[in-house]
Design an enzyme around this catalytic site. Structure first.
Site, PDB file in Angstrom:
ATOM      1  N   TYR A  51       4.976  19.186 -42.277  1.00 38.88           N
ATOM      2  CA  TYR A  51       6.234  18.668 -42.379  1.00 38.88           C
ATOM      3  C   TYR A  51       6.084  17.153 -43.590  1.00 38.88           C
ATOM      4  CZ  TYR A  51      10.300  15.657 -41.249  1.00 38.88           C
ATOM      5  OH  TYR A  51      11.499  14.977 -41.654  1.00 38.88           O
ATOM      6  N   ASP A  54      -0.048  14.747 -48.828  1.00 36.67           N
ATOM      7  CA  ASP A  54       0.890  14.075 -47.983  1.00 36.67           C
ATOM      8  C   ASP A  54       0.123  13.372 -46.874  1.00 36.67           C
ATOM      9  OD1 ASP A  54       3.950  14.549 -46.368  1.00 36.67           O
ATOM     10  OD2 ASP A  54       2.356  12.854 -46.112  1.00 36.67           O
ATOM     11  N   LYS A 105       3.958   5.081 -42.739  1.00 42.37           N
ATOM     12  CA  LYS A 105       3.804   4.738 -41.476  1.00 42.37           C
ATOM     13  C   LYS A 105       2.917   3.345 -41.471  1.00 42.37           C
ATOM     14  CE  LYS A 105       4.449   9.437 -39.972  1.00 42.37           C
ATOM     15  NZ  LYS A 105       5.545   9.369 -39.062  1.00 42.37           N
TER      16      LYS A 105
HETATM   17  P1  KE4 Z   1       9.707   9.466 -42.816  1.00 39.61           P
HETATM   18  O1  KE4 Z   1      10.833   9.872 -43.763  1.00 39.61           O
HETATM   19  O2  KE4 Z   1       9.961  10.026 -41.486  1.00 39.61           O
HETATM   20  O3  KE4 Z   1       9.219   8.031 -42.652  1.00 39.61           O
HETATM   21  O4  KE4 Z   1       8.187  10.262 -43.125  1.00 39.61           O
HETATM   22  C1  KE4 Z   1       8.342  11.596 -43.228  1.00 39.61           C
HETATM   23  C2  KE4 Z   1       6.971  12.554 -43.095  1.00 39.61           C
HETATM   24  C3  KE4 Z   1       6.377  12.972 -44.158  1.00 39.61           C
HETATM   25  N1  KE4 Z   1       5.080  13.157 -44.086  1.00 39.61           N
HETATM   26  C4  KE4 Z   1       4.587  13.302 -42.854  1.00 39.61           C
HETATM   27  C5  KE4 Z   1       3.039  14.028 -42.810  1.00 39.61           C
HETATM   28  C6  KE4 Z   1       4.957  13.081 -41.709  1.00 39.61           C
HETATM   29  O5  KE4 Z   1       4.322  13.188 -40.354  1.00 39.61           O
HETATM   30  C7  KE4 Z   1       6.453  12.472 -41.871  1.00 39.61           C
HETATM   31  C8  KE4 Z   1       7.437  12.109 -40.637  1.00 39.61           C
HETATM   32  N2  KE4 Z   1       6.517  12.317 -39.200  1.00 39.61           N
HETATM   33  C9  KE4 Z   1       7.270  12.537 -38.042  1.00 39.61           C
HETATM   34  C10 KE4 Z   1       6.774  13.008 -36.807  1.00 39.61           C
HETATM   35  N3  KE4 Z   1       5.402  13.599 -37.277  1.00 39.61           N
HETATM   36  C11 KE4 Z   1       8.229  11.205 -37.908  1.00 39.61           C
HETATM   37  C12 KE4 Z   1       9.004  11.133 -36.607  1.00 39.61           C
HETATM   38  C13 KE4 Z   1      10.514  11.390 -36.806  1.00 39.61           C
HETATM   39  O6  KE4 Z   1      10.610  12.492 -37.670  1.00 39.61           O
HETATM   40  O7  KE4 Z   1      11.186  10.939 -36.002  1.00 39.61           O
END
Ligand code: KE4
Length: 432
Positions: free
Chosen positions: A148, A243, A271
Site C-alpha cells: 500500500y 516506499d 510517519k
Molecule cells: P498516509 O497518506 O496515510 O500518510 O501514508 C500512506 C502510506 C504510504 N506508504 C505506506 C507504506 C503506508 O503504510 C502508508 C499508510 N499506512 C496506513 C496503515 N498501514 C496508515 C493508516 C491509515 O490508512 O489510516
C-alpha cells in the site's frame, strides 16, 4: 465483553460521528471493519498507554500506525511543538526547521541528496511517481500486490487479468486508462518484475515497493529480492522507488536501505519523520530531485509542507533515535516476538511471526507467508478472535490482519511482560 470494558461512550461517539462523517471515521481502517468489534474513540494517551472515552486503558501496539516510536506525548516532542506554536503555527514561507529536518534525512540515507517535504505518505509516493515519470520520460509503474502506497489514483490498482498485464482500478473513481499504466505483480517475485519489464521495454518509469511489506501484515523480502529489483532497474533504465513510509527510521535509522545495504533511486518517508504530526518526504539524487518546481518542470506544492509544528516534532523525535535507542527497540521487539511464539507453541496454535526491529507481524498459519496470496490463505477469523480477546484484556493491536505491530521506546519491560502474560491467556482461548 468483560465487565472492565464498557464501550458505551465510544459507541455513542461512533453513532454521533456517523451522522456527519462518512463511516464515522476520517480514515477507513479506524472503523474496525477488519474485526468484529465496534471502534474505540480515544480520549488521551501517554507513553505506551492509550485510553478510550470509557476510561479503558490499553498497552498500545498501533502507535498511530507507526509515527510514535518514542511513545505518546513524549515530553521532548510536546515541548518542541508548544515552543514552535508560540512562535506561529504556519507561515507558508521557508523556515530553518525544514532545512534541519532535510539535513537529518540526508545524513541518515546515503541514497538521498535532496528532500522535498510534504504532508502525507500519499503525497510523498504520488510525487515520487510523477518524478520518476518525468525523469525517465516513461509512463508505466510496477507495484507489488499487497503493498500500500497511499490513495493516489495510480496506486489504487489491482492486478490485471494476466501476470504483468496493465492493472485495473481497485475501486470506483480511478480511471481505467490510468490504472492500466500500473502493472501489479506478486511481492517477493523478481521474475514477475522481469517479465513486466521485458513485456514493456523502455516503458517502465519505476518499480515501486515497500522494501519490507507492512500493509498485508508484515512480510519480509526474500534474501535476494531487493538486490534483484536493483539489478533489474539498472538493466532496464527504470527507477527503483522504496516506499519507506513505515520502515524509514523504524527498522534502522537509514531504514530498510541500511538494513539490506541497498540504494533506492527515490525514497518515500513519513510517519516517524513527522513525530506524530503531518509530515512526509520524498528524497533522492540531486539529478532527479532538481526536476521539481521551482527548479524543474515537475510541479508539486503544499500549503502546509514543512509545517513548523510538524518539523519541530520531527526534529525532536529524530534527535532521540540514537544507536542505543535502536538497540533497545530491537531488544523489545525480540522479547515480544519470543513471547508470541512461545504462547502460540504452548497452546498448539500455528503462527508465523515476522519481525524487523520494533516492527512485527503475526499470521495464523503453519506455512511461511511470502506474498498476498499466502496472507489471504491465513486464518483471518482466528485473527479477529485474537484481536477481540487482546482488546478485552487491555492490549491494543491494529484492528486488521493486514497491518503490523509497532513497539516504541516507551514500552517498558513491565508492559512487555504483561503483554506476554495476556498472550498466554489469549492463545489458550484460541486453541479451543
Ligand atoms: P498516509 O497518506 O496515510 O500518510 O501514508 C500512506 C502510506 C504510504 N506508504 C505506506 C507504506 C503506508 O503504510 C502508508 C499508510 N499506512 C496506513 C496503515 N498501514 C496508515 C493508516 C491509515 O490508512 O489510516
Amino acid at each position: 465483553m468483560t465487565d472492565r470494558m464498557r464501550l458505551s461512550r465510544s459507541q455513542e461517539a461512533f453513532r454521533r460521528a456517523r451522522a456527519v462523517v462518512p463511516g464515522g471515521v476520517n480514515s477507513p481502517v479506524r472503523a474496525f471493519g477488519g474485526v468484529d468489534v465496534d471502534p474505540i474513540f480515544i480520549a488521551r494517551a501517554h507513553g505506551s498507554r492509550i485510553v478510550d472515552l470509557d476510561g479503558n486503558e490499553y498497552i498500545d501496539y498501533v502507535g498511530s500506525w507507526g509515527p510514535l516510536i518514542l511513545g505518546h506525548a513524549h515530553h521532548a516532542v510536546v515541548r518542541a511543538v508548544q515552543e514552535a506554536a508560540a512562535r506561529g503555527t504556519s507561515f507558508g514561507a521557508p523556515t530553518m526547521a525544514e532545512t534541519e529536518l532535510a539535513e537529518r534525512i540526508v545524513a541518515a540515507f546515503p541514497s538521498i541528496e535532496k528532500v522535498r517535504l510534504v504532508s502525507s505518505g500519499t503525497e510523498a509516493v504520488m510525487t515520487a511517481v510523477r518524478l520518476a515519470r518525468a525523469f525517465t520520460g516513461r509512463d508505466l509503474i510496477v507495484k507489488m500486490i499487497g503493498c500500500y502506497h497511499g490513495h493516489s489514483d495510480s496506486l489504487l490498482v489491482a492486478a490485471g487479468s494476466g501476470l504483468a498485464e496493465g492493472g485495473v482500478p481497485s475501486g470506483p473513481g480511478v480511471p481505467a486508462d490510468l490504472a492500466a499504466m500500473t502493472l501489479a505483480v506478486p511481492y517477493n517475485n523478481a521474475e514477475a518484475v522481469a517479465a513486466a519489464l521485458d513485456k514493456y521495454p523502455g516503458r517502465v518509469a519505476a518499480v515501486l515497493v515497500e522494501p519490507i511489506a507492512a500493509n498485508m501484515g508484515l512480510v519480509p523480502p526474500d534474501p535476494d529480492y531487493l538486490k534483484s529489483l536493483r539489478r533489474l532497474c539498472d538493466q532496464q533504465g527504470a527507477l527503483l522507488v522504496f516506499d519507506e513510509v513505515i520502515t524509514g527510521f523504524r527498522v534502522a535509522r537509514g531504514g530498510a536501505q541500511e538494513l539490506f545495504d541497498i540504494r533506492a533511486d527515490l525514497t518515500c518517508l513519513g510517519k516517524i519523520i513527522g513525530g506524530g504530526l503531518p509530515a512526509a518526504a520524498v528524497g533522492g539524487r540531486t539529478e532527479i530531485m532538481d526536476r521539481l518546481a521551482p527548479l524543474g518542470g515537475v510541479y508539486q506544492a503544499g500549503t502546509l509542507s514543512g509545517n513548523p509544528l510538524a518539523t519541530a516534532a520531527a526534529n525532536a523525535t529524530l534527535d532521540l533515535l540514537t544507536d542505543e535507542a535502536y538497540r533497545e527497540l530491537d531488544a523489545k521487539g525480540r522479547f515480544l516476538q519470543e513471547g508470541l511464539e512461545k504462547a502460540a507453541a504452548r497452546a498448539g496454535v500455528p503462527v508465523q511471526v515476522y519481525r524487523a526491529g520494533s516492527l512485527l507481524g503475526c499470521f495464523f498459519t503453519d506455512r511461511p507467508v511470502r506474498n498476498f496470496d499466502d496472507v489471504q490463505a491465513t486464518n483471518i477469523g482466528r485473527f479477529k478472535r485474537f484481536f477481540a480477546a487482546l482488546l478485552e484484556r487491555g492490549v491494543y493491536i491494529a484492528p486488521s490482519a493486514f497491518e503490523a505491530l509497532f513497539v516504541s521506546l516507551a514500552h517498558t519491560q513491565k508492559d512487555l511482560e504483561s503483554t506476554v502474560q495476556v498472550l498466554y491467556n489469549v492463545f489458550d482461548i484460541l486453541a479451543d
